[in-house]
Design a protein around this motif. Structure first.
Motif, mmCIF file in Angstrom:
data_model
loop_
_atom_site.group_PDB
_atom_site.id
_atom_site.type_symbol
_atom_site.label_atom_id
_atom_site.label_comp_id
_atom_site.label_asym_id
_atom_site.label_seq_id
_atom_site.Cartn_x
_atom_site.Cartn_y
_atom_site.Cartn_z
ATOM 1 N N PHE A 1 45.596 43.321 36.706
ATOM 2 C CA PHE A 1 46.149 43.475 38.051
ATOM 3 C C PHE A 1 47.045 44.699 38.164
ATOM 4 N N VAL B 1 50.573 34.418 38.798
ATOM 5 C CA VAL B 1 49.473 35.032 38.061
ATOM 6 C C VAL B 1 48.625 33.881 37.531
ATOM 7 N N LEU C 1 46.062 38.738 45.869
ATOM 8 C CA LEU C 1 45.366 39.916 45.366
ATOM 9 C C LEU C 1 44.410 39.431 44.281
ATOM 10 N N THR C 2 43.127 39.606 44.502
ATOM 11 C CA THR C 2 42.132 39.000 43.627
ATOM 12 C C THR C 2 41.215 40.032 42.994
ATOM 13 N N PHE D 1 48.606 36.922 42.315
ATOM 14 C CA PHE D 1 47.552 37.688 41.655
ATOM 15 C C PHE D 1 46.602 36.690 40.980
#
Length: 887
Positions: free
Chosen positions: A282, A345, A104-105, A305
């Protein structure tokens, strides 16, 4: 709407697995609008579906959201409210599909990469313009350096500004030449990064004058530029200048969207992925403990993330310690029973996690926190909530088996793991390394005031490669304030290096102001710059069964003596080949030492301050201790196993396996923590000597409320103050400097202010007018360099009397102005005495010409005023004048 509801019902019904709850799927080809094949396109879509399900019929089964492999853009933080909670019986889990590592960017990928004839890489960044300018860049997952000057080491300011020292300063015009010709808009995009002792400030430039070198920032630094802790030439760098793009690994991006990069050896444009973060966070866990609203029973597992941005505010950024106001990519308020397992992360410009207010029973396990502009984890609140109540106190957070590495490159004062006002946390088996400041810290109370940061467990962590000679006053583990029940045990701390030019340090275990009730045992501390252990001041501490190995300057440091019991230092082994054993005074009865083994492997005699071992033992301070080779298997190679017959074993030392510190479990996970490379420590060049400071200050033209020009002013904002007021000054002037003291301040010496005059020779005079009120208790003092520092001329005003040289000199009438002049020879002109002249309100002058001077005072490096009344008092000052016959 009916079609969408029917699709959702079908999707949820088909996801039901008997005995295992509901399973939803998220995939790159899914849809969040109900028109797809039953998969969602995003975690937000799955969250909203669960929210609707709960609203329709409640939560009756555990729910798992499985995320397929792929890349999922995040244009805004995923927000979870109490409506998104699970329950103990029906938790909600967001996890990667088996074998997948979904990403997830929040980043934007640069496009059209080409290599220019001059060797620079050039690409375009979509979306850049007046409304967006990225401030961080990652090439294949590692951050690049924004173009800066100098590339290594620092520039140094010329001199402090006469007013507003926290936001303006005179630069050396030669160093500031790159600023000449920039438009106001271009100037504001340049960052002036100022380095203090334990923090840095990142300032935007409002204006620069090529005529005199005056730089004015758009906002204030936490301390005065040129005035922090004796630093009268501020070290700094200029960042985000096109003209500074001259070093491999640097990049520059203009508002036209054209990205330029100077490649490093080994960089390959064919395999380069350049990503610039745009989204700031995020996940937001948005509960409210004050209202009894919690976000509960959510688990995030095996999700990656990446790419969260941090943007410098218009007024710049500067924190007093720990980058305490910098938020995190994952923010939690009012979160309970939240679990992050195997989560990554990375590539962020801020902290990774912050369990801020009203959080309880949350955990990070097996997480990778990597490439962070700030630090890894923050737990609890700092100054924003200096006395949290029962509802808002975060507690019982577990951080276990996590890799927390490569941080603090943007926010230099960030910690790997920080515990503020928070109790009962467990920080265990983590690998924390490659930060410019402290590894793990606990507590947020300076002194002995009330603190909730108790019973924190900091154990079995590997903490390493800290400082890099960038900042100072740091520790592998750093503590503050009353912390009863806290343990710091079985940690392996190594390679801590501080900046070192400001009388501060880099230690392994560091009990700072007011640390109380902490047990530190079974720790291995090696290769620190300033010492294995340091107590600033504290109470009822235990330092037991540790190995302190080969610090560069001092092995052990004790800074402030107090009347109460401070600590037990027992069954420790201190082995070294360089530096001194002790720094500070170790003969006071408030320290209990016993059964320690000391050994200087260089062959020098072990000296306890200025005492040899025989004389040291006559002090009765170190019962049953010995000077003897502890008989490690191979300390030079890092093997601290004790051979049979070791004198430490005979004294009761209990061997421990320091290799148990750090992460555990899967072999690949353990290998990842220990195989990274770290930058070499490059000791900076000594700063240039500051020019001697002289001044002649009256306050007729000074702005109201400001403190004395060029001084570092320290107040606690609790009713105390130092500032110019419109009240009658000396000699009939309309303004003066007013110092307001109040009871109950954290530091007895607040409010206070000081300068570093840097007078090293000749005859120096300092004169001032002063007016006292009932209860005034204050002093002016001269100090030399060092820690501890030598004290020079000092005058006290106490009980209506002027005191100096250990005696009462004169009565001082309250409510009337008197003038005092202090004169002292420095360097070769030192005579062993100093001179004081007092002029009373009636003009009568009293001269005291033979006041004794300490033997070690030779230079004036600190000139300061302190009001120390602990009561409601006022002192007025005017016409401050510092002179030297050398100028």
């Amino acid at each position: 709407m009916r079609v969408r509801s029917c699709w959702l019902l079908v999707a949820l019904t088909s996801a039901l697995s008997a005995g295992h709850g509901l399973t939803l799927t998220v995939s790159p080809d899914g849809r969040d609008d109900g028109a797809g094949n039953g998969s969602f396109a995003s975690l937000a879509g799955a969250r909203d579906a669960i929210r609707r399900l709960k609203a329709a019929g409640g939560l009756t089964e555990p729910i798992t959201v499985r995320v397929a492999a792929g890349t999922y853009p995040l244009t805004a933080p995923l927000r979870f409210t109490p409506a998104d909670s699970g329950t103990a019986a029906c938790p909600i889990t967001y996890e990667a599909a088996p074998g997948a590592r979904p990403v997830l960017t929040g980043g934007v990928k640069a496009t059209g990469l080409t290599v220019r004839p001059d060797g620079l890489w050039q690409a375009r960044v979509p979306g850049v313009g007046a409304d967006w300018l990225p401030e961080q860049m990652y090439l294949n997952g590692r951050h690049a350096t924004r173009a800066r000057t100098p590339n290594k080491d620092y520039l140094y300011t010329q001199r402090p500004a006469e007013t507003d020292a926290n936001r303006q300063v005179y630069l050396d015009r030669k160093d500031a030449q790159p600023l000449v010709g920039l438009s106001p808009a271009e100037l504001k995009e340049v960052n002036l990064v100022a380095y203090f002792s334990w923090e840095s400030a990142r300032l935007r430039i409002a204006s620069y004058s090529p005529a005199n070198g005056l730089m004015v920032a758009t906002g204030n630094a936490a301390w005065g530029l040129n005035t922090f802790s004796g630093q009268t030439r501020q070290r700094y760098q200029l960042e985000n200048l096109r003209s500074a793009l001259d070093e491999p690994g640097e990049w520059y991006l203009g508002r036209d969207g054209v990205l330029l990069y100077q490649p490093r050896p080994g960089d390959n444009p064919a395999t380069a992925e350049i990503i610039l973060p745009k989204t700031e966070r995020f996940i937001d866990i948005a509960g409210d403990a004050r209202l009894g609203l919690s976000v509960e029973y959510l688990t995030f597992r095996n999700l990656a993330f990446r790419h969260a941005a941090w943007y410098l505010p218009a007024g710049g950024h500067s924190d007093g310690q720990a980058e305490v106001s910098v938020d995190a990519a994952v923010m939690a308020d009012g979160g309970a029973h939240l679990s992050f397992e195997g989560v990554e992360v990375t590539n962020i410009g801020r902290y990774a996690f912050w369990f801020r207010e009203g959080c309880a029973d949350n955990a990070l396990r097996g997480c990778l926190l990597y490439e962070m502009g700030a630090g890894g984890v923050k737990i609890g609140t700092g100054w924003a909530a200096d006395n949290p109540d029962e509802l808002t106190t975060t507690r019982r957070t577990v951080v276990d088996n996590c890799i927390v590495q490569h941080g603090g490159w943007l926010h230099h004062g960030a910690h790997g793991i920080w515990i503020g006002h928070s109790p009962d946390n467990q920080i265990t088996h983590n690998d924390v390394g490659d930060f410019n400041y402290t590894g793990i810290s606990a507590g947020w109370r300076w002194g002995y005031g009330p603190s909730v940061a108790k019973r924190n467990k900091i154990e079995f962590n590997r903490i390493h490669h800290l400082g890099y000679c960038v900042l100072s006053d740091m520790g592998g583990v750093y503590t503050l304030g009353p912390s009863e029940g806290t343990t710091v045990s079985n940690n392996w701390i190594h390679d801590v290096n501080d900046y070192g030019y400001m009388g501060r340090g880099g230690w392994g275990l560091y009990n700072d102001e007011g640390s109380t009730g902490i047990v530190m045992e079974n720790n291995l501390v090696e290769r620190t710059k300033t010492g294995g252990y340091h107590l600033h001041y504290g109470k009822d501490l235990t330092v037991r069964n540790n190995i302190f190995s080969d610090a560069r300057e001092n092995q052990l440091q004790h800074s402030r003596n107090e009347e109460h019991h401070q600590y037990n230092f027992e069954n420790n082994i201190v082995w070294y080949r360089r530096g001194d054993l002790f720094h500070g005074t170790w003969t006071v009865p408030q320290i209990d030492l016993a059964r320690n083994v000391y050994w200087d492997a260089s062959g020098r005699p072990v000296m306890f301050g200025n005492l040899d071992f025989a004389k040291w033992m006559t002090t009765g301070r170190d019962k049953d201790s010995v000077v003897a080779d502890p008989q490690f298997v191979n300390a030079e190679a890092g093997d601290y196993t004790l051979r049979p017959g070791s004198p430490a074993l005979k004294l009761g030392f209990k061997p421990f396996d320091w290799k148990q510190a750090g992460v555990y479990g899967d072999a690949a996970w353990v290998k990842r923590a220990v195989t990274d490379s770290y930058p070499d420590v490059v000791y900076p060049s000594p700063p240039p000597p500051p020019p001697p400071l002289v001044f002649d200050q009256n306050y007729e033209d000074a702005a109201l409320g400001i403190g004395p020009a060029r001084a570092q002013v320290m107040t606690e904002n609790k009713g105390d103050s130092v500032g110019v007021v419109v009240e009658p000054g000396a000699g009939g002037s309309a303004k003066c400097l007013k110092v307001v003291d109040v009871p109950g301040l954290r530091a007895s010496y607040d409010p206070h202010f000081f300068w570093d005059p840097n007078h090293t020779a000749g005859n120096t005079s300092f004169s001032f007018d002063i007016k006292l009120s009932e209860g005034s208790l204050c002093y002016w003092e001269w100090r030399g360099p060092g820690n501890p520092y030598p004290t020079g001329p000092s005058v006290w005003f106490r009980g209506g009397k002027l005191q100096a040289g250990g005696r009462d000199l004169a009565d001082i009438p309250l409510g009337q102005w008197v003038r005092v002049k202090m004169t002292c020879g420095l360097g070769a002109q030192k005579t062993g005495t100093w001179r004081l002249v007092l002029v009373l309100p009636d003009g009568q002058a009293k001269v005291f010409g033979d006041l004794p001077l300490g033997p070690d005072f030779r230079e004036l490096r600190w000139l300061g005023f302190s009001s120390s009344a602990d009561a409601n008092t006022i002192t007025w000052l005017d016409n401050l004048k510092l002179e030297s016959d050398q100028l």
